[in-house]
Design a protein around this motif. Structure first.
Motif, PDB file in Angstrom:
ATOM      1  N   GLN A  12      33.594  47.907  57.413  1.00  0.00           N
ATOM      2  CA  GLN A  12      33.259  48.208  58.795  1.00  0.00           C
ATOM      3  C   GLN A  12      34.214  47.503  59.739  1.00  0.00           C
ATOM      4  N   GLU A  13      34.486  46.226  59.454  1.00  0.00           N
ATOM      5  CA  GLU A  13      35.324  45.430  60.339  1.00  0.00           C
ATOM      6  C   GLU A  13      36.811  45.627  60.077  1.00  0.00           C
ATOM      7  N   PHE A  14      37.172  45.852  58.801  1.00  0.00           N
ATOM      8  CA  PHE A  14      38.582  45.971  58.424  1.00  0.00           C
ATOM      9  C   PHE A  14      38.773  47.201  57.531  1.00  0.00           C
ATOM     10  N   LEU A  21      43.155  49.387  48.984  1.00  0.00           N
ATOM     11  CA  LEU A  21      42.591  49.422  47.635  1.00  0.00           C
ATOM     12  C   LEU A  21      42.913  50.714  46.908  1.00  0.00           C
ATOM     13  N   ILE A  22      42.993  51.812  47.647  1.00  0.00           N
ATOM     14  CA  ILE A  22      43.267  53.104  46.994  1.00  0.00           C
ATOM     15  C   ILE A  22      44.746  53.481  47.116  1.00  0.00           C
ATOM     16  N   ASN A  23      45.577  52.456  47.341  1.00  0.00           N
ATOM     17  CA  ASN A  23      47.038  52.621  47.348  1.00  0.00           C
ATOM     18  C   ASN A  23      47.535  53.593  48.413  1.00  0.00           C
ATOM     19  N   LEU A 120      39.339  63.599  37.364  1.00  0.00           N
ATOM     20  CA  LEU A 120      39.920  64.294  38.503  1.00  0.00           C
ATOM     21  C   LEU A 120      40.593  63.312  39.463  1.00  0.00           C
ATOM     22  N   ASN A 121      41.618  63.793  40.158  1.00  0.00           N
ATOM     23  CA  ASN A 121      42.261  62.966  41.182  1.00  0.00           C
ATOM     24  C   ASN A 121      41.326  62.662  42.342  1.00  0.00           C
ATOM     25  N   ARG A 122      40.251  63.428  42.440  1.00  0.00           N
ATOM     26  CA  ARG A 122      39.289  63.223  43.512  1.00  0.00           C
ATOM     27  C   ARG A 122      38.354  62.049  43.244  1.00  0.00           C
ATOM     28  N   VAL A 123      38.420  61.470  42.062  1.00  0.00           N
ATOM     29  CA  VAL A 123      37.564  60.333  41.705  1.00  0.00           C
ATOM     30  C   VAL A 123      38.445  59.128  41.441  1.00  0.00           C
ATOM     31  N   ASN A 124      38.216  58.076  42.187  1.00  0.00           N
ATOM     32  CA  ASN A 124      39.031  56.866  42.075  1.00  0.00           C
ATOM     33  C   ASN A 124      38.129  55.705  41.678  1.00  0.00           C
ATOM     34  N   ARG A 125      38.358  55.163  40.478  1.00  0.00           N
ATOM     35  CA  ARG A 125      37.578  54.010  40.008  1.00  0.00           C
ATOM     36  C   ARG A 125      38.460  52.767  40.094  1.00  0.00           C
ATOM     37  N   ILE A 126      37.969  51.752  40.812  1.00  0.00           N
ATOM     38  CA  ILE A 126      38.734  50.539  41.044  1.00  0.00           C
ATOM     39  C   ILE A 126      38.066  49.383  40.318  1.00  0.00           C
ATOM     40  N   TYR A 127      38.843  48.643  39.515  1.00  0.00           N
ATOM     41  CA  TYR A 127      38.354  47.476  38.781  1.00  0.00           C
ATOM     42  C   TYR A 127      39.026  46.244  39.388  1.00  0.00           C
ATOM     43  N   LEU A 128      38.244  45.449  40.104  1.00  0.00           N
ATOM     44  CA  LEU A 128      38.809  44.382  40.913  1.00  0.00           C
ATOM     45  C   LEU A 128      39.565  43.345  40.089  1.00  0.00           C
ATOM     46  N   ASP A 129      39.107  43.081  38.865  1.00  0.00           N
ATOM     47  CA  ASP A 129      39.773  42.054  38.068  1.00  0.00           C
ATOM     48  C   ASP A 129      41.147  42.498  37.566  1.00  0.00           C
ATOM     49  N   GLU A 130      41.482  43.779  37.770  1.00  0.00           N
ATOM     50  CA  GLU A 130      42.794  44.280  37.340  1.00  0.00           C
ATOM     51  C   GLU A 130      43.771  44.403  38.506  1.00  0.00           C
ATOM     52  N   LEU A 131      43.311  44.083  39.711  1.00  0.00           N
ATOM     53  CA  LEU A 131      44.181  44.181  40.876  1.00  0.00           C
ATOM     54  C   LEU A 131      45.047  42.937  41.008  1.00  0.00           C
ATOM     55  N   GLU A 133      47.185  40.424  43.593  1.00  0.00           N
ATOM     56  CA  GLU A 133      47.024  40.018  44.999  1.00  0.00           C
ATOM     57  C   GLU A 133      48.252  40.465  45.788  1.00  0.00           C
ATOM     58  N   SER A 134      48.344  41.770  45.984  1.00  0.00           N
ATOM     59  CA  SER A 134      49.538  42.343  46.614  1.00  0.00           C
ATOM     60  C   SER A 134      49.518  42.238  48.125  1.00  0.00           C
ATOM     61  N   SER A 135      48.360  41.970  48.718  1.00  0.00           N
ATOM     62  CA  SER A 135      48.260  41.901  50.175  1.00  0.00           C
ATOM     63  C   SER A 135      47.110  40.988  50.550  1.00  0.00           C
ATOM     64  N   LEU A 136      47.048  40.646  51.816  1.00  0.00           N
ATOM     65  CA  LEU A 136      45.968  39.799  52.320  1.00  0.00           C
ATOM     66  C   LEU A 136      44.620  40.480  52.122  1.00  0.00           C
ATOM     67  N   GLY A 137      44.544  41.774  52.441  1.00  0.00           N
ATOM     68  CA  GLY A 137      43.284  42.499  52.304  1.00  0.00           C
ATOM     69  C   GLY A 137      42.777  42.540  50.879  1.00  0.00           C
ATOM     70  N   VAL A 138      43.665  42.830  49.927  1.00  0.00           N
ATOM     71  CA  VAL A 138      43.269  42.875  48.525  1.00  0.00           C
ATOM     72  C   VAL A 138      42.852  41.476  48.057  1.00  0.00           C
ATOM     73  N   GLY A 139      43.523  40.448  48.558  1.00  0.00           N
ATOM     74  CA  GLY A 139      43.154  39.084  48.213  1.00  0.00           C
ATOM     75  C   GLY A 139      41.739  38.754  48.648  1.00  0.00           C
ATOM     76  N   VAL A 140      41.351  39.211  49.846  1.00  0.00           N
ATOM     77  CA  VAL A 140      39.991  38.977  50.335  1.00  0.00           C
ATOM     78  C   VAL A 140      38.985  39.692  49.440  1.00  0.00           C
ATOM     79  N   VAL A 141      39.301  40.907  49.021  1.00  0.00           N
ATOM     80  CA  VAL A 141      38.415  41.646  48.123  1.00  0.00           C
ATOM     81  C   VAL A 141      38.263  40.903  46.799  1.00  0.00           C
ATOM     82  N   LYS A 142      39.361  40.373  46.256  1.00  0.00           N
ATOM     83  CA  LYS A 142      39.295  39.667  44.983  1.00  0.00           C
ATOM     84  C   LYS A 142      38.516  38.362  45.096  1.00  0.00           C
ATOM     85  N   LEU A 143      38.463  37.807  46.306  1.00  0.00           N
ATOM     86  CA  LEU A 143      37.693  36.579  46.507  1.00  0.00           C
ATOM     87  C   LEU A 143      36.224  36.792  46.141  1.00  0.00           C
ATOM     88  N   VAL A 144      35.732  38.008  46.337  1.00  0.00           N
ATOM     89  CA  VAL A 144      34.329  38.309  46.052  1.00  0.00           C
ATOM     90  C   VAL A 144      34.002  38.070  44.582  1.00  0.00           C
TER      91      VAL A 144
END
Length: 276
Positions: A12-14, A21-23, A120-131, A133-144
């Protein structure tokens, strides 16, 4: 830790973080609104929806699900909600589903019914432990999903990165507040004062720049409440205002004073937030 609440507050905020996250380019967020939408049949509510605000019909709408516990029925529910939403609203944009997992071992694929759909390309599954830390935003997500032992050190690095990478003062302070909130959730036995000291935030909160950012957010919250014509809109603006003030460590009495509400009203809203 209420991870879904944290993620939906983050998006909501960012909203740019979602597109990281979805590249996709973070600038995509300018063409979307993050919201929820009720599907009246069976009382479904889609809590995470990125709806296009542009007339470009090639841009999809995104149905977002945050799933941190194994759920055998997850895909049955997601695709049922999607089909009911399509039937009820008949959107003019294509659908796209994004499911966020902490790791692959949480997922329950149900290949018999959904194996081909999940490819399908319409379905995107994201596994946080495989990301990475390519950016500040992704780093905040991984902090969770970071461990309690390592989370404070990562949080300090992210705060330092926010100070150097972000030029907008309010955006910088909002992100730092969000990082602090995540640590508060992860370390419930520590007081906010202890966490502020741990993250080196005590000095930051005394600066004139920080105080001005807090005041700006306070005025925005009041303005949102005044401008909303409907009672429901006012309640949502007030709740968002209170969430922001709770994040920065204000007491219930202080929030009641600046928000022109009673302590009991603040406590009721705080209880609603905790139950999400």
């Amino acid at each position: 830790m209420k991870t879904d609440t944290i993620f939906y507050s983050l998006f909501q905020e960012f909203p740019s973080i979602f597109f990281e996250l979805i590249n996709q380019s973070p600038t995509e967020a300018t063409a979307y609104e993050f919201t929820s939408r009720e599907v009246k049949q069976l009382a479904f509510r889609l809590d995470g929806l990125f709806l296009p605000t542009t007339k470009n019909l090639q841009k999809p709408f995104y149905l977002v699900e945050v799933q941190f516990q194994p759920d055998e029925d997850l895909y049955y529910r997601i695709f049922a909600e999607l089909c009911l939403y399509l039937k009820q609203y008949k959107p003019s944009h294509p659908w796209h589903i994004v499911i966020i997992y902490p790791s692959r071992n949480i997922e329950r694929e149900q290949d018999l019914q959904f194996g081909e759909i999940l490819q399908l390309n319409r379905v995107n599954r994201i596994y946080l432990d495989e990301l990475g830390e390519s950016s500040l935003g992704v780093g905040v997500v991984k902090l969770v999903i970071e461990t309690e032992e390592k989370a404070p050190e990562l949080a300090k690095r992210l705060i330092a990165q926010a100070k150097t990478d972000l030029n907008n003062t309010k955006t910088k302070q909002d992100l730092i507040n969000l990082i602090e909130t995540i640590i508060v959730y992860k370390l419930p036995k520590k007081s906010r004062e202890e966490i502020e000291a741990m993250l080196g935030l005590s000095e930051i909160k005394q600066t004139k720049v920080y105080q001005e950012a807090v005041e700006e957010g306070r005025q925005e919250g009041k303005q949102e409440g005044r401008q909303e014509g409907k009672q429901e809109g006012k309640q949502e603006a007030t709740k968002k205002f209170i969430i922001n003030l709770l994040r920065i460590g204000m007491s219930l009495e202080q929030i009641a004073e600046v928000g022109e509400l009673s302590v009991e009203q603040i406590q009721a809203i705080q209880q609603d937030i905790q139950e999400l």
